[in-house]
Scaffold this active site. Structure first.
Site, PDB file in Angstrom:
ATOM      1  N   TRP B  43       0.822  -1.216   0.000  1.00  0.00           N
ATOM      2  CA  TRP B  43       0.000   0.000   0.000  1.00  0.00           C
ATOM      3  C   TRP B  43       0.850   1.258   0.000  1.00  0.00           C
ATOM      4  CZ3 TRP B  43      -5.324   1.316   1.161  1.00  0.00           C
ATOM      5  CH2 TRP B  43      -6.204   0.228   1.020  1.00  0.00           C
TER       6      TRP B  43
HETATM    7  C1  LIG Z   1      -5.610   6.108   1.029  1.00  0.00           C
HETATM    8  C2  LIG Z   1      -6.811   6.459   1.865  1.00  0.00           C
HETATM    9  C3  LIG Z   1      -6.986   7.768   2.305  1.00  0.00           C
HETATM   10  C4  LIG Z   1      -8.089   8.106   3.084  1.00  0.00           C
HETATM   11  N1  LIG Z   1      -8.182   9.392   3.515  1.00  0.00           N
HETATM   12  C5  LIG Z   1      -9.194   9.724   4.357  1.00  0.00           C
HETATM   13  C6  LIG Z   1      -9.245  11.026   4.924  1.00  0.00           C
HETATM   14  O1  LIG Z   1      -8.370  11.892   4.700  1.00  0.00           O
HETATM   15  N2  LIG Z   1     -10.270  11.323   5.766  1.00  0.00           N
HETATM   16  C7  LIG Z   1     -11.231  10.386   6.078  1.00  0.00           C
HETATM   17  O2  LIG Z   1     -12.124  10.721   6.869  1.00  0.00           O
HETATM   18  N3  LIG Z   1     -11.224   9.160   5.526  1.00  0.00           N
HETATM   19  C8  LIG Z   1     -10.224   8.796   4.690  1.00  0.00           C
HETATM   20  N4  LIG Z   1     -10.176   7.526   4.179  1.00  0.00           N
HETATM   21  C9  LIG Z   1     -11.253   6.586   4.529  1.00  0.00           C
HETATM   22  C10 LIG Z   1     -11.045   5.957   5.918  1.00  0.00           C
HETATM   23  O3  LIG Z   1      -9.684   5.695   6.129  1.00  0.00           O
HETATM   24  C11 LIG Z   1     -11.805   4.629   5.996  1.00  0.00           C
HETATM   25  O4  LIG Z   1     -13.135   4.842   5.642  1.00  0.00           O
HETATM   26  C12 LIG Z   1     -11.789   4.034   7.400  1.00  0.00           C
HETATM   27  O5  LIG Z   1     -10.484   3.929   7.898  1.00  0.00           O
HETATM   28  C13 LIG Z   1     -12.451   2.661   7.383  1.00  0.00           C
HETATM   29  O6  LIG Z   1     -12.378   2.098   8.675  1.00  0.00           O
HETATM   30  P1  LIG Z   1     -12.985   0.685   8.963  1.00  0.00           P
HETATM   31  O7  LIG Z   1     -12.649   0.384  10.397  1.00  0.00           O
HETATM   32  O8  LIG Z   1     -14.400   0.658   8.546  1.00  0.00           O
HETATM   33  O9  LIG Z   1     -12.231  -0.325   7.989  1.00  0.00           O
HETATM   34  P2  LIG Z   1     -10.620  -0.768   7.929  1.00  0.00           P
HETATM   35  O10 LIG Z   1      -9.830   0.382   8.412  1.00  0.00           O
HETATM   36  O11 LIG Z   1     -10.458  -1.300   6.593  1.00  0.00           O
HETATM   37  O12 LIG Z   1     -10.565  -1.885   9.045  1.00  0.00           O
HETATM   38  C14 LIG Z   1     -10.824  -3.238   8.801  1.00  0.00           C
HETATM   39  C15 LIG Z   1      -9.908  -4.036   9.732  1.00  0.00           C
HETATM   40  O13 LIG Z   1     -10.256  -5.422   9.696  1.00  0.00           O
HETATM   41  C16 LIG Z   1      -9.083  -6.206   9.660  1.00  0.00           C
HETATM   42  N5  LIG Z   1      -9.442  -7.473   9.071  1.00  0.00           N
HETATM   43  C17 LIG Z   1      -9.840  -7.725   7.800  1.00  0.00           C
HETATM   44  N6  LIG Z   1     -10.110  -9.033   7.637  1.00  0.00           N
HETATM   45  C18 LIG Z   1      -9.879  -9.635   8.845  1.00  0.00           C
HETATM   46  C19 LIG Z   1      -9.986 -10.969   9.310  1.00  0.00           C
HETATM   47  N7  LIG Z   1     -10.379 -11.953   8.507  1.00  0.00           N
HETATM   48  N8  LIG Z   1      -9.675 -11.212  10.600  1.00  0.00           N
HETATM   49  C20 LIG Z   1      -9.278 -10.196  11.433  1.00  0.00           C
HETATM   50  N9  LIG Z   1      -9.167  -8.936  11.041  1.00  0.00           N
HETATM   51  C21 LIG Z   1      -9.461  -8.649   9.757  1.00  0.00           C
HETATM   52  C22 LIG Z   1      -8.122  -5.383   8.836  1.00  0.00           C
HETATM   53  O14 LIG Z   1      -6.778  -5.723   9.089  1.00  0.00           O
HETATM   54  C23 LIG Z   1      -8.448  -3.945   9.319  1.00  0.00           C
HETATM   55  O15 LIG Z   1      -7.676  -3.575  10.436  1.00  0.00           O
HETATM   56  C24 LIG Z   1      -9.071   7.132   3.399  1.00  0.00           C
HETATM   57  C25 LIG Z   1      -8.906   5.824   2.954  1.00  0.00           C
HETATM   58  C26 LIG Z   1      -7.794   5.473   2.200  1.00  0.00           C
HETATM   59  C27 LIG Z   1      -7.635   4.053   1.755  1.00  0.00           C
HETATM   60  S1  SF4 Z   2       4.066  -1.573   5.921  1.00  0.00           S
HETATM   61 FE1  SF4 Z   2       5.577  -1.304   4.272  1.00  0.00          FE
HETATM   62  S2  SF4 Z   2       5.479  -3.198   3.049  1.00  0.00           S
HETATM   63 FE2  SF4 Z   2       3.654  -3.125   4.348  1.00  0.00          FE
HETATM   64  S3  SF4 Z   2       2.089  -2.195   3.012  1.00  0.00           S
HETATM   65 FE3  SF4 Z   2       3.005  -0.542   4.237  1.00  0.00          FE
HETATM   66  S4  SF4 Z   2       4.671   0.275   2.952  1.00  0.00           S
HETATM   67 FE4  SF4 Z   2       4.095  -1.736   2.078  1.00  0.00          FE
END
Ligand SMILES: Cc1cc2nc3c(=O)[nH]c(=O)nc-3n(C[C@H](O)[C@H](O)[C@H](O)COP(=O)(O)OP(=O)(O)OC[C@H]3O[C@@H](n4cnc5c(N)ncnc54)[C@H](O)[C@@H]3O)c2cc1C
Ligand code: SF4
Ligand code: SF4
Lengths: 160, 156
Positions: B43
């Site tokens: 990522w």
């Molecule tokens: C590049 C990027 C930039 C962003 N910028 C912003 C921003 O500036 N402002 C904003 O408000 N939002 C932003 N967002 C959106 C925001 O980050 C997400 O909407 C939010 O973090 C989602 O949270 P979540 O807990 O729903 O999901 P996630 O953060 O995806 O959490 C899911 C978790 O489940 C775990 N998991 C998955 N499968 C399993 C399994 N089988 N067993 C155990 N654990 C598992 C994963 O490891 C992860 O920790 C951004 C997103 C991205 C990708």
């Molecule tokens: S921790 Fe390092 S290797 Fe893992 S997804 Fe992030 S940048 Fe890539």
């Protein structure tokens, strides 16, 4: 391949995934269910797991009800238009009415928020977004899930 | 693109293995140095780069806009509460950025829930979340609307 051993645990609340939602839910669940056994299972390290790993530089949704900027109804109307009606309005409303108190907690915990020095209001970069220095957004919230909750013996955070 | 490791700097400590959200930083069993085993699943979140005590991890830029000779280095200092970036462009220009990562001593302002008052049954049955309604900073209660005022849509 490493050998995997199955680990059995009973619990009252199982949070699957410790991303932003999961760590927050774990913290909140502990507040309401002090004596419950709460387990948050996360496949990676909760300090950086999930979509916030790299840090975020905005909080994409903040009503600003304290300054009369937006009300939950406004957000529902916006989301309904934006997604051409394909929304669960009740869920959108619920998220919108709770988001301000959550953001205020992050501010209290140390998340650097950009503010207008004269008015004290959070700086916006759009109608809904506010600006932050969010490199450590996830470590701060993970810290809450850990210090607020992990000191209790009946919570388990599983790392890989 | 993805991370790669300078073999001469890596001592195999495994911090990058622990922190990587994608579980793609692994220690090579033969040479005992870290490597990205799945570069196309990276990522570029920089979590491993920040976690490496030896600054042994770097991130390859995309060939189209960062073909060669550039670099992006980072240092995260929790004690100071800062993150510092040094960006080098191909033409030699460098830019330095320093931003805060926290405004308070690390972890000190996070409540210890176990020490606080237990919510009573009335509060448990309410629609409030932790710190509400006070935490909303508004006069009065958490906003509510009657359920039947919502649009009847595809999900009802
Ligand atoms: C590049 C990027 C930039 C962003 N910028 C912003 C921003 O500036 N402002 C904003 O408000 N939002 C932003 N967002 C959106 C925001 O980050 C997400 O909407 C939010 O973090 C989602 O949270 P979540 O807990 O729903 O999901 P996630 O953060 O995806 O959490 C899911 C978790 O489940 C775990 N998991 C998955 N499968 C399993 C399994 N089988 N067993 C155990 N654990 C598992 C994963 O490891 C992860 O920790 C951004 C997103 C991205 C990708
Ligand atoms: S921790 Fe390092 S290797 Fe893992 S997804 Fe992030 S940048 Fe890539
Ligand atoms: S954190 Fe750095 S020194 Fe430690 S194993 Fe990873 S690359 Fe090597």
């Amino acid at each position: 391949m490493a050998k995997h051993k199955t680990h059995y645990e009973d619990c009252d609340v199982l949070v699957v995934g410790g991303g932003m939602a999961g760590t927050g839910a774990t913290f909140e669940a502990r507040h309401w269910g002090r004596d419950m056994k709460i387990i948050c299972v996360e496949k990676a390290n909760i300090d950086r797991s999930g979509a916030v790993a790299q840090g975020l530089y905005a909080i994409n949704c903040y009503m600003g009800m304290q300054w009369g900027e937006n009300q939950p109804e406004d957000h529902v109307r916006y989301a309904r238009n934006d997604l051409m009606g394909m929304v669960r309005e009740d869920l959108g409303y619920d998220m919108a009415r709770h988001v301000d108190s959550t953001v205020h907690m992050f501010d209290e915990w140390g998340l650097p928020m950009m503010k207008n020095e004269e008015t004290g209001r959070y700086l916006r970069e759009g109608k809904w977004q506010i600006m932050i220095h969010g490199e450590s957004y996830k470590p701060i919230v993970a810290e809450a899930a850990k210090t607020g909750v992990l000191d209790r013996s009946n919570l388990l955070l599983m790392k890989k | 693109m993805s991370t790669f490791v300078y073999m001469t700097r890596c001592d195999g400590c495994g911090h990058c293995v622990d922190i990587c959200p994608s579980d793609i930083m692994h220690i090579d069993e033969n040479i005992r140095r870290a490597k990205n085993i799945e570069p196309n699943f990276c990522w570029e979140c920089y979590s491993c780069v920040k976690a490496c005590p030896n600054h042994a991890i770097d991130v390859r830029g995309y060939a189209d806009f960062a073909p060669m000779g550039h670099s992006v280095r980072v240092r995260r200092e929790e004690e100071k509460g800062t993150i510092s970036w040094k960006i080098k462009f191909r033409n030699g220009t460098t830019k330095d950025f320093v931003s805060p990562i926290t405004t308070k001593p690390w972890g000190k302002f996070i409540p210890k829930l176990a020490d606080g008052d237990k919510p009573n049954q009335g509060e448990i049955n309410s629609q409030r979340l932790y710190t509400e309604p006070e935490g909303l900073n508004i006069d009065g209660e958490l906003p509510v609307v009657p359920k039947d005022s919502f649009k009847k849509g595809v999900y009802y």
